[in-house]
Design a protein around this motif. Structure first.
Motif, mmCIF file in Angstrom:
data_model
loop_
_atom_site.group_PDB
_atom_site.id
_atom_site.type_symbol
_atom_site.label_atom_id
_atom_site.label_comp_id
_atom_site.label_asym_id
_atom_site.label_seq_id
_atom_site.Cartn_x
_atom_site.Cartn_y
_atom_site.Cartn_z
ATOM 1 N N ASP A 77 47.314 45.289 30.462
ATOM 2 C CA ASP A 77 47.680 44.465 31.609
ATOM 3 C C ASP A 77 48.241 43.125 31.142
ATOM 4 O O ASP A 77 47.850 42.598 30.090
ATOM 5 C CB ASP A 77 46.463 44.240 32.500
ATOM 6 C CG ASP A 77 46.821 43.511 33.792
ATOM 7 O OD1 ASP A 77 47.958 43.670 34.269
ATOM 8 O OD2 ASP A 77 45.945 42.787 34.309
ATOM 9 N N ARG A 78 49.145 42.583 31.940
ATOM 10 C CA ARG A 78 49.679 41.247 31.684
ATOM 11 C C ARG A 78 50.331 40.739 32.966
ATOM 12 O O ARG A 78 50.693 41.543 33.840
ATOM 13 C CB ARG A 78 50.693 41.258 30.543
ATOM 14 C CG ARG A 78 51.972 42.033 30.819
ATOM 15 C CD ARG A 78 52.943 41.952 29.650
ATOM 16 N NE ARG A 78 54.234 42.535 29.957
ATOM 17 C CZ ARG A 78 54.514 43.834 29.854
ATOM 18 N NH1 ARG A 78 53.581 44.673 29.453
ATOM 19 N NH2 ARG A 78 55.726 44.281 30.149
ATOM 20 N N PRO A 79 50.485 39.416 33.121
ATOM 21 C CA PRO A 79 51.128 38.874 34.328
ATOM 22 C C PRO A 79 52.545 39.415 34.492
ATOM 23 O O PRO A 79 53.303 39.515 33.525
ATOM 24 C CB PRO A 79 51.124 37.361 34.074
ATOM 25 C CG PRO A 79 49.987 37.137 33.141
ATOM 26 C CD PRO A 79 49.949 38.342 32.254
ATOM 27 N N GLY A 80 52.905 39.791 35.719
ATOM 28 C CA GLY A 80 54.264 40.248 36.009
ATOM 29 C C GLY A 80 54.535 41.701 35.696
ATOM 30 O O GLY A 80 55.686 42.153 35.811
ATOM 31 N N LEU A 81 53.501 42.470 35.310
ATOM 32 C CA LEU A 81 53.727 43.856 34.904
ATOM 33 C C LEU A 81 54.304 44.705 36.037
ATOM 34 O O LEU A 81 55.284 45.435 35.839
ATOM 35 C CB LEU A 81 52.421 44.467 34.399
ATOM 36 C CG LEU A 81 52.492 45.912 33.899
ATOM 37 C CD1 LEU A 81 53.479 46.047 32.755
ATOM 38 C CD2 LEU A 81 51.107 46.403 33.478
ATOM 39 N N LEU A 82 53.712 44.627 37.234
ATOM 40 C CA LEU A 82 54.221 45.419 38.352
ATOM 41 C C LEU A 82 55.647 45.016 38.708
ATOM 42 O O LEU A 82 56.470 45.869 39.062
ATOM 43 C CB LEU A 82 53.314 45.254 39.568
ATOM 44 C CG LEU A 82 53.682 46.061 40.815
ATOM 45 C CD1 LEU A 82 53.733 47.548 40.510
ATOM 46 C CD2 LEU A 82 52.717 45.777 41.953
#
Length: 440
Positions: free
Chosen positions: A125-130
């Protein structure tokens, strides 16, 4: 008619609306088989019923379960057509002539079908993945019909259904499917090398069960520093308490779960025990105020109770993870607007540009309408500021995006009658004296 009986040889459903003043009681009797408990609980979950109490017994050749349920507003189900629909759906789903399709255990991949292409992704997971995943699908001329994203312990898993932008059907060209898989693999891999990819050829999937399976296979239950924000929750919202002890006289292992109650909790715990290949012979479920109490008497599918400390700890870790995965960390945003190609990409890009990261998402399409729910938080871990939300709503649309539960936002008045489409739950007290004792 207050008591409805639906019986076909070795399968019977009885719906009793007379025993309990505040809830509906559903009895399911069936020839016993491995996984039958999960099948029943999955069907009740798909019907959006809230299980307040349950009694489970499947020792021997017969399976007998009793579920005390309400609708999503916490009310007894009184509409005769709804009760008939529940009976019909249960029989159609798991009756003797049903075609119940349990989820496959397989790696993540892209699966074409006649109506849509199923995409499954697992990685860090990481910020902005979606936002990145959605942008890639838009650039590849794919429309997202539905999607679910979970994050837990630094890991992310997604199940998505997409169609071709032009035809509105599944992506059937093998070369194009390969490009989609390759591009998404690169996005989910990021700077790490632990994303998974494969191509499936058969089977259907229940998305929520697949998400549990995917995160289990990814070993998200192994604590990765507990630094994903969930462990930082305040003491007023403690995590689940799970214990496993052996009852040697009866040759069972007794699993006890105590945690905050929420929708689909029973599904999450039963799903995990089943996928770990344990059989529930007896059990009880009870909710008392905001708390949930679950007890399961289990053996492994080989007939043995838990026989090592390592196995006991693994069951505890996996059940804790299953409960935590669906806990909604962050602020709830609801989007309802006309569907179009690229909508998910545009919305998640706006979230990312305003410093928000998505911790969980449910994306669906009903006719020409997109109905999406996002749980978001500040990428830095701070509380989401009201001015940030207002800026996002100005860009997306004030009436299109609704904010739920921000502490600085005025609360709307409560309607006299709860709408069945809203997530409102009653605060009735449920005591363990009997399955139908739902009085205060």
């Amino acid at each position: 008619m207050l008591i409805h009986v639906f019986s076909f040889l070795e399968f019977r459903v009885t719906i009793d609306n007379t025993s309990c003043p505040n809830a509906t009681v559903i009895h399911v009797d069936s020839a016993n088989k491995y996984g039958i408990l999960l099948e029943v609980v999955q069907v009740l979950t798909d019907l959006k019923l809230i299980v307040k109490k349950a009694y489970i017994s499947s020792d021997g050749g017969w399976f007998m379960d009793v579920f005390t349920v309400t609708n999503q507003s916490g009310h007894k189900i009184t509409d005769e057509s709804v009760l008939q629909g529940i009976k019909d759906y249960i029989y159609k789903s798991i009756g003797p002539d049903s075609c119940f399709l349990p989820s496959r255990r397989r790696a993540v991949g892209v699966e074409p079908s006649s109506d849509h292409t199923l995409i499954e992704l697992t990685g860090t997971d990481r910020p902005g993945l979606l936002s990145e995943v959605s942008a890639v699908l838009t650039s590849l001329e794919c429309n997202v019909v539905s999607a679910e994203l979970w994050t837990h312990n630094g890991r992310a898993a997604a199940v998505m259904q997409v169609t071709d932008r032009e035809s509105g059907l599944a992506v059937s060209d093998a070369e194009r499917v390969g490009r989609i898989k390759g591009r998404l693999y690169n996005v989910f891999r990021g700077r790490s090398r632990d994303a998974k990819t494969a191509v499936a050829t058969t089977g259907a999937t229940h998305p929520e069960r697949r998400l549990h399976q995917m995160m289990f296979e990814d070993r998200d239950y192994e604590r990765r520093g507990k630094d994903d924000g969930r462990a930082a929750a305040s003491g007023s919202n403690p995590g689940p308490v799970v214990s496993v002890v052996n009852w040697l006289q009866k040759y069972y292992s007794v699993v006890t779960v105590r945690c905050r109650d929420r929708p689909k909790l029973l599904f999450d715990t039963v799903c995990t025990l089943t996928d770990m290949q344990y059989v529930v012979f007896h059990g009880s479920v009870d909710t008392e105020g905001p708390e949930a109490y679950q007890d399961y008497y289990i053996r492994h599918i080989d007939g043995c109770p838990v026989n090592s400390e390592a196995e006991r700890k693994r069951i505890i870790q996996c059940l804790e993870a299953a409960i935590e995965r669906r806990v909604s960390e962050g602020l709830k945003l609801e989007l309802s607007t006309g569907d179009r190609v690229g909508l998910l990409s545009d919305v998640t890009r706006i979230f990312r540009e305003n410093g928000l990261t998505v911790t969980r998402a449910e994306v669906s399409t009903r006719g020409d309408e997109a109905v999406n729910t996002f749980y978001v938080r500040d990428a830095a871990g701070s509380a989401v500021e009201l001015r940030t939300l207002e800026a996002i709503r100005q860009e997306i649309g004030q009436t299109v995006l609704q904010v739920k539960g921000h502490p600085e936002q005025p609360k709307p008045p409560v309607a006299a009658q709860d709408s069945p489409t809203r997530f409102l739950f009653s605060s009735l007290l449920f005591r363990p004296r009997s399955l139908c004792n739902l009085g205060p």
